[in-house]
Design a protein around this motif. Structure first.
Motif, PDB file in Angstrom:
ATOM      1  N   LEU A   7       0.831  -1.214   0.000  1.00  0.00           N
ATOM      2  CA  LEU A   7       0.000   0.000   0.000  1.00  0.00           C
ATOM      3  C   LEU A   7       0.860   1.256   0.000  1.00  0.00           C
ATOM      4  O   LEU A   7       0.573   2.226  -0.703  1.00  0.00           O
ATOM      5  CB  LEU A   7      -0.936  -0.001   1.210  1.00  0.00           C
ATOM      6  N   SER A   8       1.940   1.231   0.780  1.00  0.00           N
ATOM      7  CA  SER A   8       2.816   2.407   0.836  1.00  0.00           C
ATOM      8  C   SER A   8       3.539   2.594  -0.497  1.00  0.00           C
ATOM      9  O   SER A   8       3.752   3.732  -0.944  1.00  0.00           O
ATOM     10  CB  SER A   8       3.820   2.279   1.982  1.00  0.00           C
ATOM     11  N   GLU A   9       3.906   1.496  -1.155  1.00  0.00           N
ATOM     12  CA  GLU A   9       4.558   1.601  -2.464  1.00  0.00           C
ATOM     13  C   GLU A   9       3.637   2.236  -3.502  1.00  0.00           C
ATOM     14  O   GLU A   9       4.100   2.923  -4.418  1.00  0.00           O
ATOM     15  CB  GLU A   9       4.988   0.211  -2.944  1.00  0.00           C
ATOM     16  N   ALA A  10       2.340   1.999  -3.347  1.00  0.00           N
ATOM     17  CA  ALA A  10       1.355   2.576  -4.273  1.00  0.00           C
ATOM     18  C   ALA A  10       0.932   3.983  -3.863  1.00  0.00           C
ATOM     19  O   ALA A  10       0.073   4.591  -4.517  1.00  0.00           O
ATOM     20  CB  ALA A  10       0.127   1.663  -4.341  1.00  0.00           C
ATOM     21  N   GLY A  11       1.515   4.508  -2.782  1.00  0.00           N
ATOM     22  CA  GLY A  11       1.150   5.834  -2.305  1.00  0.00           C
ATOM     23  C   GLY A  11      -0.190   5.891  -1.619  1.00  0.00           C
ATOM     24  O   GLY A  11      -0.807   6.949  -1.515  1.00  0.00           O
ATOM     25  N   LEU A  12      -0.648   4.727  -1.117  1.00  0.00           N
ATOM     26  CA  LEU A  12      -1.971   4.651  -0.500  1.00  0.00           C
ATOM     27  C   LEU A  12      -1.909   4.545   1.020  1.00  0.00           C
ATOM     28  O   LEU A  12      -2.936   4.445   1.680  1.00  0.00           O
ATOM     29  CB  LEU A  12      -2.732   3.444  -1.066  1.00  0.00           C
ATOM     30  N   ALA A  13      -0.713   4.547   1.578  1.00  0.00           N
ATOM     31  CA  ALA A  13      -0.540   4.489   3.032  1.00  0.00           C
ATOM     32  C   ALA A  13       0.833   5.018   3.377  1.00  0.00           C
ATOM     33  O   ALA A  13       1.754   4.976   2.556  1.00  0.00           O
ATOM     34  CB  ALA A  13      -0.689   3.048   3.540  1.00  0.00           C
ATOM     35  N   ARG A  14       0.968   5.535   4.568  1.00  0.00           N
ATOM     36  CA  ARG A  14       2.281   5.947   5.050  1.00  0.00           C
ATOM     37  C   ARG A  14       3.146   4.703   5.241  1.00  0.00           C
ATOM     38  O   ARG A  14       2.674   3.677   5.689  1.00  0.00           O
ATOM     39  CB  ARG A  14       2.164   6.678   6.388  1.00  0.00           C
TER      40      ARG A  14
END
Length: 306
Positions: A166-173
């Motif tokens: 999710l963080s790699e996709a910019g969807l989570a810190r």
């Protein structure tokens, strides 16, 4: 006090004494001599990308357990470029017999091999009865003595992997403790699984761990049940979440990527990638193997929630 010396009076490096007490370093684990092979059962249509993923998973397992005999068998293989699970089990049995006969021919006093030839580990994050039936059928048809383990999840390491994707996709810190924000960070996560209601319930356990990491609501839904993704998206929005994200609770080969794209479109949200060859996948596959053999003191631990 003089120190030991070697040739030409050079100092000799002496082995360090083992550190006493409970804080000493654990002894490195190695595969027992003659241990069964770990055979990774890979679902889905074989492809170069699937093979690359599976090879990375077994490479991680080998690096964690020196001497491990790790192999890959495809549920829908062709026995040419992609060996089937049945043929891989047969090869493992033939090679074990050949090693025994060679040792006997060399005059070694060895016992006939006993116990399972292999431990089969399904490359699945959660339960999928249709795929697991395929695995069991393949093992039965091979007529080879093999143990079959459970699927890899639920486990804290899978929640960690979902967080990373999710963080790699910019969807989570990437880390809640850091003082920055992600403008596109989701305030509600749909955890997408395959395998029906049982898979949804299992995904929900990992979802609770993911929710604790992200401090946002996480709800599981079934990709293979019509309307399930849309219903969960509506439920999350009704509870106040507006910026949703789809997180595939999948390794990758078990489902067509087009189904994920369609599900994200149906829910009206962005999606992260499947878990893929995340390092924890190889560690969990190895943990299933070592636990089946009784040589693992414990399962690999998840990273602490930040």
């Amino acid at each position: 006090m003089s120190s030991p010396t070697g040739p030409a009076g050079l100092p000799v490096r002496m082995p360090r004494p083992r550190q006493p007490g409970r804080h000493r370093r654990p002894e490195p684990l190695a595969a027992p001599e003659g241990a069964p092979a770990l055979v990774l059962a890979v679902p889905g249509a074989p492809s170069p990308a699937t093979r690359s993923l599976a090879e990375e998973v077994v490479s991680i397992a080998r690096s964690e357990l020196p001497g491990l005999d790790a192999r890959i068998g495809y549920l829908d293989g062709d026995d040419a470029e992609f060996p089937t699970l049945q043929s891989m089990l047969a090869h493992a049995a033939q090679e074990r017999t050949a090693r025994y006969e060679q040792a006997r021919a060399a005059g070694a006093d060895v016992k006939p091999p006993e116990g399972p030839v292999a431990v089969v580990v399904p490359l699945l994050a959660g339960p999928d009865n249709a795929l697991l039936r395929q695995v069991r059928q393949a093992v039965m048809e091979s007529r080879i003595a093999a143990d079959l383990t459970d699927v890899l999840g639920p486990h804290p390491l899978l929640a960690e992997g979902l967080h990373v994707r999710l963080s790699e996709a910019g969807l989570a810190r990437a880390d809640r403790a850091r003082l920055f924000t992600v403008a596109t960070a989701a305030d509600g996560i749909i955890l997408a699984s395959v395998g029906g209601e049982e898979a949804v319930q299992a995904a929900g356990i990992t979802g609770m761990l993911l929710a604790a990491r992200l401090a946002v609501p996480v709800m599981a839904a079934a990709l293979d049940q019509e309307g399930s993704i849309a219903a969960i998206a509506e439920q999350l929005r009704a509870s106040g979440s507006q910026n949703l994200a789809l997180a595939p609770y999948l390794i990758g080969p078990e489902i067509d990527a087009g189904l994920l794209e369609a599900a994200a479109k149906e829910a009206g949200c962005a999606s992260s990638d499947a878990l893929g060859p995340y390092p924890a996948i190889g560690k969990l596959a190895l943990a299933k193997y070592t636990t089946a053999l009784g040589i693992a003191p414990q399962q690999p631990q998840g990273a602490p929630v930040r």
